[in-house]
Design a protein around this motif. Structure first.
Motif, PDB file in Angstrom:
ATOM      1  N   GLY A  16       0.801  -1.214   0.000  1.00 10.73           N
ATOM      2  CA  GLY A  16       0.000   0.000   0.000  1.00 10.73           C
ATOM      3  C   GLY A  16       0.830   1.257   0.000  1.00 10.73           C
ATOM      4  N   ALA A  17       2.111   1.134   0.315  1.00  9.50           N
ATOM      5  CA  ALA A  17       2.967   2.315   0.412  1.00  9.50           C
ATOM      6  C   ALA A  17       3.316   2.890  -0.953  1.00  9.50           C
ATOM      7  CB  ALA A  17       4.246   1.979   1.175  1.00  9.50           C
ATOM      8  N   ASP A  18       3.585   2.032  -1.916  1.00  6.04           N
ATOM      9  CA  ASP A  18       3.966   2.546  -3.231  1.00  6.04           C
ATOM     10  C   ASP A  18       3.310   1.826  -4.411  1.00  6.04           C
ATOM     11  OD1 ASP A  18       5.407   0.201  -2.984  1.00  6.04           O
ATOM     12  OD2 ASP A  18       7.360   1.177  -2.891  1.00  6.04           O
ATOM     13  N   ARG A  19       2.464   0.827  -4.150  1.00  8.97           N
ATOM     14  CA  ARG A  19       1.820   0.130  -5.263  1.00  8.97           C
ATOM     15  C   ARG A  19       0.367  -0.223  -4.959  1.00  8.97           C
ATOM     16  NH1 ARG A  19       5.960   1.528  -7.129  1.00  8.97           N
ATOM     17  NH2 ARG A  19       7.242   0.537  -8.756  1.00  8.97           N
ATOM     18  N   TYR A  47      -6.177   7.372  -4.361  1.00  6.87           N
ATOM     19  CA  TYR A  47      -6.709   6.032  -4.171  1.00  6.87           C
ATOM     20  C   TYR A  47      -7.250   5.881  -2.747  1.00  6.87           C
ATOM     21  CZ  TYR A  47      -4.100   4.991  -8.435  1.00  6.87           C
ATOM     22  OH  TYR A  47      -3.636   4.997  -9.717  1.00  6.87           O
ATOM     23  N   TYR A  48      -8.032   4.833  -2.549  1.00 11.49           N
ATOM     24  CA  TYR A  48      -8.655   4.628  -1.243  1.00 11.49           C
ATOM     25  C   TYR A  48      -8.315   3.280  -0.625  1.00 11.49           C
ATOM     26  CZ  TYR A  48     -11.352   8.814  -2.183  1.00 11.49           C
ATOM     27  OH  TYR A  48     -11.711  10.113  -2.440  1.00 11.49           O
ATOM     28  N   TYR A  49      -7.559   2.455  -1.328  1.00  9.38           N
ATOM     29  CA  TYR A  49      -7.289   1.109  -0.830  1.00  9.38           C
ATOM     30  C   TYR A  49      -6.568   1.129   0.515  1.00  9.38           C
ATOM     31  CZ  TYR A  49      -8.263  -0.084  -5.736  1.00  9.38           C
ATOM     32  OH  TYR A  49      -8.833  -0.211  -6.973  1.00  9.38           O
ATOM     33  N   SER A  50      -5.473   1.867   0.606  1.00  3.52           N
ATOM     34  CA  SER A  50      -4.696   1.888   1.842  1.00  3.52           C
ATOM     35  C   SER A  50      -5.466   2.561   2.971  1.00  3.52           C
ATOM     36  CB  SER A  50      -3.360   2.610   1.614  1.00  3.52           C
ATOM     37  OG  SER A  50      -2.524   1.850   0.769  1.00  3.52           O
ATOM     38  N   LYS A  51      -6.141   3.661   2.663  1.00  3.92           N
ATOM     39  CA  LYS A  51      -6.929   4.357   3.683  1.00  3.92           C
ATOM     40  C   LYS A  51      -8.041   3.458   4.208  1.00  3.92           C
ATOM     41  CE  LYS A  51      -6.237   8.872   1.470  1.00  3.92           C
ATOM     42  NZ  LYS A  51      -6.911   9.952   0.701  1.00  3.92           N
ATOM     43  N   LYS A  86       6.134  -1.605   1.610  1.00  2.00           N
ATOM     44  CA  LYS A  86       6.747  -1.291   0.324  1.00  2.00           C
ATOM     45  C   LYS A  86       6.584  -2.482  -0.626  1.00  2.00           C
ATOM     46  CE  LYS A  86       8.819   2.730   1.284  1.00  2.00           C
ATOM     47  NZ  LYS A  86       8.622   3.979   0.514  1.00  2.00           N
ATOM     48  N   LEU A  87       6.702  -2.190  -1.904  1.00  2.00           N
ATOM     49  CA  LEU A  87       6.573  -3.253  -2.892  1.00  2.00           C
ATOM     50  C   LEU A  87       7.607  -4.341  -2.678  1.00  2.00           C
ATOM     51  CD1 LEU A  87       5.252  -4.362  -5.488  1.00  2.00           C
ATOM     52  CD2 LEU A  87       6.939  -3.052  -6.783  1.00  2.00           C
ATOM     53  N   VAL A  88       8.826  -3.959  -2.363  1.00  2.00           N
ATOM     54  CA  VAL A  88       9.875  -4.954  -2.178  1.00  2.00           C
ATOM     55  C   VAL A  88       9.535  -5.909  -1.032  1.00  2.00           C
ATOM     56  CG1 VAL A  88      11.260  -3.496  -0.631  1.00  2.00           C
ATOM     57  CG2 VAL A  88      12.373  -5.280  -2.006  1.00  2.00           C
ATOM     58  N   MET A 131      -0.894 -15.521  -2.738  1.00  2.00           N
ATOM     59  CA  MET A 131      -1.254 -14.707  -3.910  1.00  2.00           C
ATOM     60  C   MET A 131      -0.701 -13.302  -3.749  1.00  2.00           C
ATOM     61  SD  MET A 131      -5.291 -15.833  -4.314  1.00  2.00           S
ATOM     62  CE  MET A 131      -5.575 -15.940  -2.532  1.00  2.00           C
ATOM     63  N   ILE A 132      -0.616 -12.591  -4.876  1.00  2.00           N
ATOM     64  CA  ILE A 132      -0.199 -11.192  -4.864  1.00  2.00           C
ATOM     65  C   ILE A 132      -0.832 -10.502  -6.070  1.00  2.00           C
ATOM     66  CG2 ILE A 132       1.925 -11.667  -6.148  1.00  2.00           C
ATOM     67  CD1 ILE A 132       3.303  -9.479  -4.482  1.00  2.00           C
ATOM     68  N   PRO A 133      -1.437  -9.319  -5.890  1.00  2.00           N
ATOM     69  CA  PRO A 133      -1.970  -8.603  -7.051  1.00  2.00           C
ATOM     70  C   PRO A 133      -0.828  -7.996  -7.856  1.00  2.00           C
ATOM     71  CG  PRO A 133      -2.289  -7.300  -5.051  1.00  2.00           C
ATOM     72  CD  PRO A 133      -1.707  -8.611  -4.622  1.00  2.00           C
TER      73      PRO A 133
END
Length: 479
Positions: free
Chosen positions: A199-202, A435-439, A278-280, A293-295
């Motif tokens: 959620g931080a960068d992707r 975006y609203y996913y992380s929030k 982070k993505l990493v 799984m991973i999107p």
């Protein structure tokens, strides 16, 4: 109707890495071609291999560079081009074309591709022609890739635990709960989670699934109506109506609601604190067998291994996005379809012709196959029906991408409406890239991040900003 031409801002040029040790500049040698590609999730081995193949076939030496800063300096780059071809996401090609900075590619599109009985235009994949042509009827770009997105999954883990690949939304939710209840641990005692995500960068990687639910609910026509960005009266000035959550944007809001019910309201289905991951971190979890799984999108196999520093010791595949109730079919959101290949106008005529010849070669079977092989599952934006992929389709991941591209209805949100491409980051489906996913995951009970409020907020922002966006696009009050 009035339409103005745009004076593009200049951006200070920054340095870039020339991976072939070249000394690039505007003084091009005889039988030389200069190419800059964005250094992203496809790697650079593909351009190196295709360049060698092209040189062997034509005698033209390709000097290529991979550059992560190209977009920052594209405006000034086109004034004094260092390359004959640029390949990248987010190139503002419509604006560059309108200001006369791009070569017209009509002759390329009508020319024959060697080794086929097709013209270049006929070699394009579904949908690529209409998003490469301006209202003036001329072509100014070539689509770079055709993409697929969705859940990438650990096939070995699924098989070992007897999990079936979900085909419906309810099956997906049940599978996630099954994984949670199983309390599976890895050798280093980490508990396996159903889904790892960043959620931080992707966080926008969720769009690749949500947009397909949007298409399932409303059909391709719902997305096509949205990306027209015109009101019910067919005018630019009422285009904000495409965001009305009670009518035109209803299925989009419903798709987000499905995500909220699956992910935000089921915290155990995700890695811990994904909103700040982070993505990493998400990539490492998946690569190390800590998530089922991973999107992701088509560059998953290359990028996850690069980011995690881990080579997969299990097979992976991208599943077709599970169908929601009432789905109108299987859809594939064409991720990265807005990525572009352009030829600057301000280069010698001979260089333009060589650049076009290279793009014709890129449309041929050999180059198309090389790209899939070296980019590890990504596909160029050409028709692959003439390409012998038998050898590559033994790879489960490559085959899963191929299946999504060939067995699903393709949809994209690339718009040729000037209001859209002049204000791209403002009017994308979420308005202003908010975006609203992380929030929503951080505060699942906060009604501001639930579907009804989000739909109303998007609509209000569209109404508030639309007048200025239309004016920026050069239209008058009656257009």
């Amino acid at each position: 109707m009035s339409k103005k031409f745009f004076i593009l801002p200049l951006v200070m040029a920054t340095g870039f890495l020339c991976l072939t040790g070249c000394d690039k500049g505007v003084n091009r040698g005889v039988n030389e071609l200069y190419i800059t590609v964005y250094d992203g999730g496809y790697g650079t081995k593909w351009i190196d291999e295709v360049s060698k193949q092209y040189e062997a076939a034509t005698g033209v030496k390709v000097i290529w560079s991979a550059d992560q800063s190209i977009l920052e300096r594209m405006d000034s780059e086109l004034d004094a081009p260092e390359s004959d071809i640029y390949m990248s996401h987010d190139i503002r090609w419509q604006e560059y074309a309108e200001s006369g900075q791009l070569e017209v590619l009509d002759d390329l599109y009508e020319s024959k591709v060697e080794g086929t009985d097709k013209t270049f235009k006929e070699r394009l994949c579904q949908g690529a022609e209409e998003v490469s042509r301006l209202e003036d009827g001329h072509y100014y770009k070539v689509c770079y890739t055709q993409g697929a997105g969705g859940f990438v999954y650990n096939m070995d883990m699924f098989e070992a635990n007897g999990w079936s690949v979900p085909t419906t939304y309810n099956e997906l939710k049940t599978l996630c709960q099954t994984i949670v209840n199983a309390h599976i641990t890895t050798e280093d005692l980490n508990t396996v989670v159903p889904i790892a995500w960043s959620g931080a960068d992707r966080e926008y990687y969720w769009d690749y699934i949500v947009f397909e639910w949007w298409a399932q609910l409303g059909g391709a026509e719902a997305i096509n109506q949205y990306k027209a960005y015109m009101g019910d009266d067919g005018k630019y000035n009422t285009g904000y109506q495409v965001y009305n959550p009670a009518t035109n944007h209803k299925e989009f809001v419903q798709a987000y609601k499905l995500w909220h019910e699956l992910i935000a309201q089921n915290q155990s289905f995700s890695n811990e604190n994904p909103q700040s991951a982070k993505l990493v971190q998400a990539n490492s979890m998946f690569a190390n067998g800590q998530a089922a799984m991973i999107p992701y999108a088509q560059w998953a196999k290359y990028e996850i291994q690069q980011n995690s520093g881990t080579q997969f010791n299990f097979d992976i595949a991208m599943m077709k996005t599970p169908r929601v109730e009432g789905a109108k079919g299987d859809f594939n959101f064409n991720v990265g379809f807005g990525d572009s290949i352009i030829i600057p106008n301000n280069i010698p005529e001979s260089s333009k012709e060589t650049a076009k010849d290279f793009l014709r070669y890129l449309a041929g079977a050999e180059a198309c196959k090389t790209f899939v092989k070296e980019a590890r599952g990504a596909f160029l934006a050409f028709d692959y029906s003439i390409v012998d992929l038998d050898e590559l389709l033994t790879d489960t991941y490559v085959k899963s991408i191929y299946d999504k591209l060939t067995q699903c209805t393709q949809v994209n949100i690339c718009s040729m409406n000037p209001v859209a491409y002049i204000n791209g980051s403002s009017i994308m489906p979420w308005i202003g890239n908010e975006y609203y996913y992380s929030k929503a995951f951080a505060e699942p009970s906060n009604t501001n991040y639930q579907a009804t409020a989000v739909g109303n907020t998007i609509y209000s922002k569209a109404q508030a900003g639309w007048g200025s966006w239309v004016r920026l696009a050069g239209f008058g009050p009656n257009d």
